[in-house]
Design an enzyme around this catalytic site. Structure first.
Site, PDB file in Angstrom:
ATOM      1  N   PHE A 136       0.866  -1.187   0.000  1.00  0.00           N
ATOM      2  CA  PHE A 136       0.000   0.000   0.000  1.00  0.00           C
ATOM      3  C   PHE A 136       0.899   1.232   0.000  1.00  0.00           C
ATOM      4  CE2 PHE A 136      -2.456   3.485   1.692  1.00  0.00           C
ATOM      5  CZ  PHE A 136      -3.632   3.372   0.973  1.00  0.00           C
ATOM      6  N   ASP A 221       9.288   2.575   1.660  1.00  0.00           N
ATOM      7  CA  ASP A 221       8.150   3.346   2.159  1.00  0.00           C
ATOM      8  C   ASP A 221       8.043   3.041   3.658  1.00  0.00           C
ATOM      9  OD1 ASP A 221       5.625   4.041   3.059  1.00  0.00           O
ATOM     10  OD2 ASP A 221       4.621   3.565   1.180  1.00  0.00           O
ATOM     11  N   LYS A 250       2.783  10.035   8.475  1.00  0.00           N
ATOM     12  CA  LYS A 250       2.036   9.577   9.640  1.00  0.00           C
ATOM     13  C   LYS A 250       2.528  10.159  10.966  1.00  0.00           C
ATOM     14  CE  LYS A 250      -0.180   5.457   7.760  1.00  0.00           C
ATOM     15  NZ  LYS A 250      -1.600   5.694   7.949  1.00  0.00           N
TER      16      LYS A 250
END
Ligand code: PLP
Length: 401
Positions: A136, A221, A250
């Protein structure tokens, strides 16, 4: 649903486009690991805004930094320098492999920057990026194309050109996919949304070797795994594989929207004025929140404490799997990014388990149609972990087997 929550939910559903299937709570307050809804019901937040509020909600040092910056300078164009941006970049660089940073507003934007950098660095004929099945990487068109889950592509085709997905964990197939057009391999060191699936260290080393052999850039990532979540500042530190480009977001601003792409100077040199940018990227208030956040996460002993609590949580989850073997087979993950792997019977009830926990005032989620995912604030106490485990035991005990 209680009246106050119901009325806000209805007003919201009328005016906000329904891209989320929401739980029936309107959150009005957060402190530490506790969220409070519009009716005054409290929740133990073991999701932390999906790996965002690592220092807990409204950490005083972060809130103070935000307030102070908001009174001094909220925004200025990236045509000028600001102090919080520079301080933030320095902190990220001092504590990573990187020499330079691009600041963005979100994870997807950090990944967009990484994709653009890999392409511009390689030159025009080399634009292909290989990522992994189950990955993702975000919701913008390029990052959705990089995402190795067809359900996120459906309805939005054709996908941008140049993205392909290798099966999880198979180096030979991945190598066979490399062509003259390939410029980079992109992966999460541990797939979060894909079901808390760690990548094998040998596999990651193999990826690095392939990158060296075929002159490709390795992009990690670390949007979900970075900033202390896995018990080290970045997950790659535990894996012995250093990427060429890395993205974070995040937890970086503990709730303020900010993302970053990190790389080495010689790679960064391809991005010259005019090649990339963002009006809000590295906004002073978000950057000040990030500086305050990183200073705490990097304090002596903070990450050691995370590792100890992670062991405690993982052991507790393994114990639960032992008690409920028809529903769960064991825990997997790194640090305080943990998944309880469900059996077929458990998967059938995954959504219901999360909803029942929500009703009992504990927030987790169901990821990759495979695991119950736990992403508590890194400051969670052992007592709070015990509360989570007790509530989960109660709910598993009520499941149909
Ligand atoms: N990459 C990973 C590994 C993620 O977990 C996420 C979000 O869940 C993203 C990228 C996208 O980040 P954002 O939602 O901030 O765009």
């Amino acid at each position: 649903m209680s009246e106050e929550n119901a009325s806000w939910a209805q007003r919201s559903d009328d005016v906000i486009i329904g891209t989320y299937a929401r739980y029936p709570a309107t959150m009005v307050k957060g402190e530490g690991c506790i969220l409070t809804d519009a009716e005054g019901k409290e929740y133990l937040d073991c999701l932390a805004g999906i790996a965002v509020c690592s220092l807990g909600h409204c950490h005083p040092a972060v809130s103070d930094a935000v307030c102070a910056q908001a009174k001094q300078l909220v925004h200025v164009s990236n045509l000028y320098y600001t102090q919080p941006q520079t301080e933030l970049a320095e902190l990220l660089i001092e504590n990573s492999f990187a020499d330079q940073v691009f600041l963005a507003n979100s994870g997807a934007e950090a990944n967009e920057a990484a994709i653009k950098l890999a392409r511009i660095c390689a030159g025009h004929e080399r634009y292909g990026i290989i990522s992994l099945a189950g990955s993702f990487h975000g919701r913008t068109l390029a990052t959705v194309a990089a995402t190795g889950q067809p359900k996120f592509h459906e309805g939005f085709e054709p996908m941008p050109e140049g993205f392909s997905h290798a099966p999880f964990g198979n180096l030979n197939v991945l190598e066979a996919m490399i062509t003259d057009q390939t410029c980079a391999i992109m992966c999460e060191p541990l797939q979060g949304e894909g079901g808390v699936r760690p990548l094998d260290v040998e596999y990651l080393k193999g990826l690095q070797d392939l990158c060296k052999k075929h002159d490709l850039l390795l992009i990690f990532d670390e949007i979900q795994t970075g900033i202390g979540r896995t018990g080290t500042f970045f997950a790659y530190e535990q894996l012995g594989v250093v990427p060429d480009i890395m993205t974070v977001a995040k937890a970086l601003g503990n709730g303020l929207p900010i993302g970053a792409m990190l790389t080495r100077k010689e790679i960064a040199a391809s991005l010259v004025p005019g090649t990339h940018g963002s009006t809000f990227g590295g906004n002073p208030v978000a950057a000040a929140a990030a500086v305050a956040t990183l200073k705490i996460i990097l304090e002596d002993g903070f990450l050691e404490d995370v590792r100890e609590k992670a062991d405690y949580l993982q052991k507790g989850l393994d114990d639960l799997a032992g008690r409920f073997p028809l529903l769960a087979s064991g825990a997997r993950g790194m640090g305080l990014l943990q998944g309880l792997v469900l059996t077929e019977k458990g998967v059938e009830q995954g959504g219901a388990i999360v909803k029942t926990l929500f009703d009992k005032g504990v927030l987790i989620n169901f990821a990759g149609n495979a695991v119950l995912r736990f992403l508590p604030p890194l400051i969670i106490s052992r007592d709070e972990i015990d509360r989570l485990l007790a509530a989960l035991a109660e709910v598993l005990g009520e499941c149909k087997v």
